[in-house]
Design an enzyme around this catalytic site. Structure first.
Site, mmCIF file in Angstrom:
data_model
loop_
_atom_site.group_PDB
_atom_site.id
_atom_site.type_symbol
_atom_site.label_atom_id
_atom_site.label_comp_id
_atom_site.label_asym_id
_atom_site.label_seq_id
_atom_site.Cartn_x
_atom_site.Cartn_y
_atom_site.Cartn_z
ATOM 1 N N LYS A 1 3.942 8.507 9.179
ATOM 2 C CA LYS A 1 3.603 7.926 10.473
ATOM 3 C C LYS A 1 4.530 8.439 11.598
ATOM 4 C CE LYS A 1 0.732 4.429 8.508
ATOM 5 N NZ LYS A 1 0.882 4.037 7.111
ATOM 6 N N ASP B 1 9.333 2.780 0.044
ATOM 7 C CA ASP B 1 8.270 3.420 0.806
ATOM 8 C C ASP B 1 8.407 2.948 2.253
ATOM 9 O OD1 ASP B 1 6.047 4.447 1.969
ATOM 10 O OD2 ASP B 1 4.606 3.624 0.525
ATOM 11 N N TYR C 1 0.852 -1.189 0.000
ATOM 12 C CA TYR C 1 0.000 0.000 0.000
ATOM 13 C C TYR C 1 0.885 1.235 0.000
ATOM 14 C CZ TYR C 1 -3.469 3.463 1.494
ATOM 15 O OH TYR C 1 -4.285 4.565 1.578
HETATM 16 C C1 LIG Z 1 0.293 4.534 5.750
HETATM 17 C C2 LIG Z 1 1.059 4.329 4.516
HETATM 18 C C3 LIG Z 1 0.998 5.216 3.424
HETATM 19 C C4 LIG Z 1 0.009 6.331 3.361
HETATM 20 O O1 LIG Z 1 0.218 7.288 4.345
HETATM 21 P P1 LIG Z 1 -0.995 8.255 4.757
HETATM 22 O O2 LIG Z 1 -0.367 9.191 5.727
HETATM 23 O O3 LIG Z 1 -2.049 7.366 5.334
HETATM 24 O O4 LIG Z 1 -1.460 8.926 3.510
HETATM 25 C C5 LIG Z 1 1.856 5.018 2.368
HETATM 26 N N1 LIG Z 1 2.739 4.004 2.352
HETATM 27 C C6 LIG Z 1 2.822 3.139 3.375
HETATM 28 C C7 LIG Z 1 3.840 2.049 3.324
HETATM 29 C C8 LIG Z 1 1.982 3.260 4.476
HETATM 30 O O5 LIG Z 1 2.043 2.364 5.464
#
Ligand SMILES: *Cc1c(COP(=O)(O)O)cnc(C)c1O
Length: 421
Positions: free
Chosen positions: A264, A236, A141
């Site tokens: 996060k 990511d 994601y």
């Molecule tokens: C949570 C998450 C996102 C998206 O971040 P948001 O602040 O919710 O938009 C993107 N990549 C990864 C790996 C994530 O865990």
């Protein structure tokens, strides 16, 4: 006001009653708990019931809820104004702290969400390479931007949606999604598409289809082939950064990506995220370069101060040793209980994040994750919730520990686990 009546009322005003889909408890059923307060490892819901929290705002709250230093930093900052739309000294400090933890990063751009960080990183990769296509991996994601909602994990996996309505197939068609951990599939595709791939984006430790550690050879293959064909490799690390170790998966495995996205933890629980990489790539961003990106609230002073306080605390590497020990202890205990109860579960973990999969075999890609018993997970989840342990309301998400989880709370969790399993 209790969660039940709040949820009923929320549904009249907010689509699905929530501002982010997984919160609605869709895949586990029941009433989402409305939270009125959180402290340390404890959540308190609208009914006054307390829970030991293993979601921790999806990993963001690594120091626990409302940690003293972060709260003070926010209070000190808020009285000086909440947003200026102009640069502040704090942004430099936060960039320095990020660079210290991630040697692959020379310049940092701050944004407000992980979605934005990834969206910008992909645009930057396209701008730098002049190419269109991107490769991602099933079940990873990367936020909800158009290009990345192709076979994603997290909430979209939870709801079994084939991506999303509203994403034109012309845009989705530029995204190639391949099985995670599958080196042969990746090599086949990058060889045939070599001149068209702008970037390969990956969660270097998958955590949005439950926790799936990478095969190290898989990450090395991504590094090798992107370098060879001039595509950018984007890690990511929105979840793994500052989580598995201070410098994220790239430190853990010793592999440097071209671009890194963070979120996060980096904002200490405030809306802040970042992307970074070598100056020669990052300087393509406006105002110096031709790749446009902007944000009214980017580098928000409260979020920046919360981030600085969090990252300064995380400079102490002992924190990660402690977190890992605590997590391993809990995981071993859960495994023991499962053996005793003859439950077929797999606990997959890296550092202080883990997932309990109801499966007889370990899982290493999204196809295998989808075969795990999510109905059993839903029953397990509610057993835990009833007794005051808050696990993620989906079989396809990760549990997170924080420095605030005490040995007493861990012990209590083990006792409750005994009944829940
Ligand atoms: C949570 C998450 C996102 C998206 O971040 P948001 O602040 O919710 O938009 C993107 N990549 C990864 C790996 C994530 O865990």
């Amino acid at each position: 006001m209790n969660s039940e009546s709040l949820f009923k009322s929320a549904k009249k005003h907010i689509p699905g009653g929530v501002n982010s889909p997984v919160r609605a408890f869709g895949s586990v059923g029941g009433i989402p708990r409305f939270i009125k307060q959180a402290e340390g490892a404890t959540l308190t819901d609208a009914d006054g019931k307390k829970y030991i929290d293993y979601v921790m705002s999806w990993g963001a709250m690594i120091l626990g809820h409302a940690p003293g230093g972060v709260v003070k930093a926010i209070i000190d900052s808020v009285v000086r104004g909440t947003s200026y739309g102009a640069p502040t000294a704090g942004e430099i400090r936060l960039a320095e702290l990020i660079k210290k933890a991630f040697p692959s990063i020379e310049k940092v751009r701050l944004v407000s969400s992980g979605t934005e960080a990834v969206m910008t990183a992909v645009r930057l990769a396209r701008g730098v390479t002049g190419r269109k296509k991107i490769i991602k991996f099933d079940g990873c994601y990367h936020g909800h931007s158009d290009s990345l909602l192709v076979k994603p994990g997290s909430g979209v996996a939870t709801f079994g949606l084939p991506g999303s309505a509203g994403v034109p197939k012309e845009i989705a068609g530029l995204t190639i999604s391949l099985p995670y951990n599958d080196i042969a599939a990746f090599e086949r595709v990058i060889r045939t598409e070599e001149k068209d791939i702008a970037c390969v984006i990956v969660e270097p430790i998958a955590a949005n289809m439950g926790v799936i550690p990478p095969r190290e050879a898989f990450l090395w293959a991504l590094r090798k082939w992107t370098k060879k064909y001039g595509a950018l490799l984007i890690f990511d690390e929105v979840i793994s950064g500052y989580r598995v170790t201070r410098g994220g998966a790239q430190e853990l495995y010793g592999i440097e990506p071209d671009l890194t996205t963070l979120g996060k933890i980096v904002g200490g629980g405030m809306p802040l995220a970042a992307l970074g990489g070598p100056a020669k790539i990052m300087d393509y961003l406006a105002p110096d370069g031709p790749v446009y990106q902007a944000g009214t609230l980017s580098g928000n002073p409260l979020a920046v101060q919360a981030g600085i306080s969090t990252l300064e605390t995380l400079q102490d590497k002992n924190i990660y040793i402690g977190l890992r020990e605590k997590s391993q202890h809990l995981i071993e205990r859960i495994k023991m209980i499962a053996r005793k109860k003859k439950r077929d579960i797999q606990i997959q973990s890296v550092g202080s994040m883990f997932t309990v999969f109801f499966s007889s075999k370990p899982v290493e890609n999204f196809a295998q994750v989808k075969k795990t018993d999510s109905k059993a997970y839903a029953r397990f989840f509610h057993n835990l919730l009833d007794k005051g342990v808050y696990f993620p309301p989906s079989a396809f998400e990760a549990c997170f520990l924080s420095t605030a989880h005490s040995s007493l709370e861990i012990e209590r969790t083990e006792k409750i686990m005994e009944k829940a399993l």
